[in-house]
Enzyme design. Structure first.
Site, PDB file in Angstrom:
ATOM      1  N   GLU A   7      -1.618 -16.263 -10.799  1.00  0.00           N
ATOM      2  CA  GLU A   7      -0.562 -15.534 -11.415  1.00  0.00           C
ATOM      3  C   GLU A   7       0.818 -16.092 -10.919  1.00  0.00           C
ATOM      4  O   GLU A   7       1.970 -15.430 -11.270  1.00  0.00           O
ATOM      5  CB  GLU A   7      -0.674 -14.085 -10.888  1.00  0.00           C
ATOM      6  N   ASN A  53     -12.272   0.226  -6.006  1.00  0.00           N
ATOM      7  CA  ASN A  53     -11.865  -0.214  -7.364  1.00  0.00           C
ATOM      8  C   ASN A  53     -13.096  -0.440  -8.136  1.00  0.00           C
ATOM      9  O   ASN A  53     -13.524  -1.574  -8.039  1.00  0.00           O
ATOM     10  CB  ASN A  53     -10.887  -1.158  -7.431  1.00  0.00           C
ATOM     11  N   TYR A  96       0.743  -1.141   0.111  1.00  0.00           N
ATOM     12  CA  TYR A  96       0.129  -0.018  -0.191  1.00  0.00           C
ATOM     13  C   TYR A  96       0.695   1.274   0.127  1.00  0.00           C
ATOM     14  O   TYR A  96       0.637   2.106  -0.771  1.00  0.00           O
ATOM     15  CB  TYR A  96      -0.757   0.083   1.010  1.00  0.00           C
ATOM     16  N   CYS A 131      -6.032  -4.734  -8.105  1.00  0.00           N
ATOM     17  CA  CYS A 131      -5.848  -4.494  -6.935  1.00  0.00           C
ATOM     18  C   CYS A 131      -5.831  -5.653  -5.874  1.00  0.00           C
ATOM     19  O   CYS A 131      -5.367  -5.449  -4.878  1.00  0.00           O
ATOM     20  CB  CYS A 131      -7.322  -3.678  -6.368  1.00  0.00           C
ATOM     21  N   HIS A 132      -5.866  -6.791  -6.473  1.00  0.00           N
ATOM     22  CA  HIS A 132      -5.292  -7.967  -5.720  1.00  0.00           C
ATOM     23  C   HIS A 132      -3.937  -7.935  -5.442  1.00  0.00           C
ATOM     24  O   HIS A 132      -3.461  -8.957  -4.801  1.00  0.00           O
ATOM     25  CB  HIS A 132      -5.791  -9.202  -6.440  1.00  0.00           C
TER      26      HIS A 132
END
Lengths: 190, 151
Positions: A185, A150, A127, A158-159
């Site tokens: 990912e 978001n 953050y 945003c993950h």
């Protein structure tokens, strides 16, 4: 009584798009992380909502910002549907769809989301780091709010924002979905 | 000012009953009529000044689309082909349609608007593009003609 057929609705949608009558188009997409409501504006995706959000509410928000001619069509959004499905099923590694951030109202929030778009697949950011990139290193809480609100999760990733404590942290769609998206990912999560 | 709801919410809420309505007015051509009606509605929707009576408004747009459809079909049948038979009989109000069959199209439309769509004379006047007095006259003339026909 025969209900309204899907093909009739698709014909109406196609004609409306051809005539330039649609302010926004939406589709409901079943995915490994649940049913997503995907809304496309004239310049790109404006909204993706997880099933926990009331659909009426989401579409009303879109109608308020883009205009009342909000139209449903799977066919008109076939490209977006395929891109999202392939990504979420792990068949594609890129998800490069145009995004329109007009539903992120505050300028700083928009700046945060624009920076977030630059965080590539498989990488994460804290953050605090994201706050610095958006031009205000002390605003990590505001970054948290920007992520929580978001309008286009998944595509605006945003993950990929994690607390510096090394934990998973919050996610608008719930921590399980955050975990799933990061695992997809190849990111090892706590 | 009240905000217009997303158009598709209206379609998903009222679509089925609008199709029933279109079928009453246009039989087998109901889907074409409804498709036309929804496009007309989309063109007009952003210009509506208030969000009241949207269901009634959609019914009116569908009725207009059906009437224009009848008109254009009438123009088409000035050819060698005999007029296509009315298809209303296949539906639940077939009795009504066969009752009003002896009348001309204007009278039939007036009666459908009055007794099938349940519009008041003001509503009928809007649909027919005439005065309220004329609308009342058309309905009463049609009813009288029917009485005499079946007397």
């Amino acid at each position: 009584m025969t209900p309204l057929s899907e093909s009739l609705l698709e014909s109406v949608a196609a004609a409306a798009v051809r005539e330039g009558l649609a302010d926004a188009i939406f589709t409901r997409l079943s995915s490994p992380i649940g049913r997503l409501l995907v809304v496309q504006g004239p310049e790109g995706l404006v909204r993706i909502a997880f099933p926990e959000e009331a659909e009426d509410h989401v579409l009303a928000e879109v109608a308020g910002a883009l205009g009342p001619n909000v139209i449903g069509s799977d066919r008109e959004l076939a490209g977006e549907r395929d891109a999202l499905s392939e990504y979420l099923e792990g068949d594609a590694t890129v998800l490069d769809l145009p995004v329109d951030l007009r539903l992120a109202h505050a300028p700083f929030r928009r700046a945060v989301l624009e920076q977030l778009r630059e965080v590539p697949r498989g990488e994460t950011v804290s953050y605090g780091q994201l706050a610095a990139r958006a031009g205000n290193p002390k605003a990590s809480r505001a970054v948290g709010t920007a992520c929580a609100r978001n309008p286009v999760p998944i595509v605006v990733p945003c993950h990929r924002v994690l607390p510096s404590t090394g934990k998973l942290g919050n996610y608008a769609g719930g921590p399980e979905r955050k975990q799933t998206l990061l695992t997809l990912e190849g990111v090892r999560t706590p | 000012m009240n905000v217009l709801p997303p158009f598709w919410t209206l379609v998903e809420t009222h679509g089925d009953e609008l199709l029933v309505h279109a079928r009453r007015l246009a039989g087998d051509d109901a889907e074409d009529v409804l498709q036309d009606a929804l496009l007309r509605a989309l063109r007009a929707y952003p210009k509506l000044r208030h969000a009241d009576h949207l269901r009634a408004w959609l019914y009116r747009v569908t009725t207009s689309a059906a009437m224009d459809h009848h008109r254009s079909r009438k123009r088409e049948v000035v050819t060698d082909d005999p007029p296509a038979p009315a298809t209303f009989d296949a539906y639940d109000d077939g009795a009504f349609e066969s009752l009003i069959e002896p009348l001309n199209e204007t009278a039939r439309t007036a009666l459908r608007l009055r007794f099938v769509d349940d519009l008041d004379y003001e509503g009928i006047a809007t649909e027919l593009g005439c005065s309220t007095v004329a609308a009342r006259q058309r309905v009463s003339t049609a009813v009288r003609t029917l009485r005499e026909t079946f007397a």
